[in-house]
Design a protein around this motif. Structure first.
Motif, mmCIF file in Angstrom:
data_model
loop_
_atom_site.group_PDB
_atom_site.id
_atom_site.type_symbol
_atom_site.label_atom_id
_atom_site.label_comp_id
_atom_site.label_asym_id
_atom_site.label_seq_id
_atom_site.Cartn_x
_atom_site.Cartn_y
_atom_site.Cartn_z
ATOM 1 N N THR A 171 4.149 5.738 -5.416
ATOM 2 C CA THR A 171 4.347 5.783 -6.862
ATOM 3 C C THR A 171 3.241 6.553 -7.573
ATOM 4 O O THR A 171 3.378 6.866 -8.747
ATOM 5 C CB THR A 171 4.425 4.359 -7.452
ATOM 6 O OG1 THR A 171 3.227 3.650 -7.133
ATOM 7 C CG2 THR A 171 5.634 3.615 -6.922
ATOM 8 N N GLN A 172 2.156 6.863 -6.890
ATOM 9 C CA GLN A 172 1.090 7.649 -7.502
ATOM 10 C C GLN A 172 1.521 9.105 -7.579
ATOM 11 O O GLN A 172 2.198 9.610 -6.681
ATOM 12 C CB GLN A 172 -0.200 7.555 -6.678
ATOM 13 C CG GLN A 172 -0.852 6.202 -6.731
ATOM 14 C CD GLN A 172 -2.102 6.166 -5.853
ATOM 15 O OE1 GLN A 172 -2.353 7.075 -5.077
ATOM 16 N NE2 GLN A 172 -2.857 5.103 -5.973
ATOM 17 N N GLN A 195 0.836 -1.208 0.000
ATOM 18 C CA GLN A 195 0.000 0.000 0.000
ATOM 19 C C GLN A 195 0.868 1.253 0.000
ATOM 20 O O GLN A 195 0.586 2.211 -0.726
ATOM 21 C CB GLN A 195 -0.919 0.010 1.222
ATOM 22 C CG GLN A 195 -2.052 -0.973 1.138
ATOM 23 C CD GLN A 195 -2.886 -0.994 2.420
ATOM 24 O OE1 GLN A 195 -2.530 -0.374 3.416
ATOM 25 N NE2 GLN A 195 -3.982 -1.718 2.384
ATOM 26 N N ARG A 202 2.373 1.662 -3.446
ATOM 27 C CA ARG A 202 1.395 2.185 -4.406
ATOM 28 C C ARG A 202 1.176 3.675 -4.173
ATOM 29 O O ARG A 202 1.077 4.458 -5.106
ATOM 30 C CB ARG A 202 0.062 1.442 -4.283
ATOM 31 C CG ARG A 202 0.028 0.121 -5.007
ATOM 32 C CD ARG A 202 -1.398 -0.395 -5.144
ATOM 33 N NE ARG A 202 -2.082 -0.497 -3.865
ATOM 34 C CZ ARG A 202 -2.112 -1.571 -3.095
ATOM 35 N NH1 ARG A 202 -1.510 -2.670 -3.482
ATOM 36 N NH2 ARG A 202 -2.761 -1.570 -1.945
#
Length: 130
Positions: free
Chosen positions: A89-90, A83, A86
């Motif tokens: 990297t957003q 999590q 993610r």
């Protein structure tokens, strides 16, 4: 190689170990003694081999339970790391645009003129009532 005396279930054993590992042997013996003492309280006196077997099985059961908990914790940790990865990297969210209304200059001037007229009228009314 040092010889260490340990007590398990009220019985004394002499065990050899590597230099510097005496502390670990005493710690392991204390855990085994705790289980053996618990067994002796519940069952009473039993043959040495049976006592050691049962105490060892009880420790193995506790160890298996702890290993299950560690596996579960590792799984949760992996999920949390995924999590975070993610999230990192957003792209950053776009800043929110907030529009503030601006009063046009001619409206401001007109309002100032109306206010000045209102004050002049109020002065005339005050002067006429005196």
């Amino acid at each position: 190689m040092p010889q260490v005396e340990i007590s398990i279930g009220g019985r004394i054993f002499e065990v050899a170990c590597q230099d510097g590992e005496e502390h670990f042997l005493h710690s392991a013996a204390a855990m085994l003694d705790h289980e053996a003492s618990h067994l002796s309280e519940q069952i009473g006196r039993m043959p040495e081999a049976r006592m050691l077997l049962m105490a060892g099985l009880m420790l193995a059961d506790k160890t298996a339970g702890l290993e299950d908990r560690v596996r579960e914790a590792d799984g949760e940790l992996s999920k949390l790391r995924a999590q975070i990865e993610r999230y990192e990297t957003q792209p950053a969210p776009q800043p929110e645009r907030i529009e503030v209304p601006v009063v046009p200059a001619e409206v401001t001037e007109t309002l100032a003129e109306i206010a000045a007229r209102a004050e002049a009228l109020a002065d005339q009314v005050d002067a006429g009532t005196d």
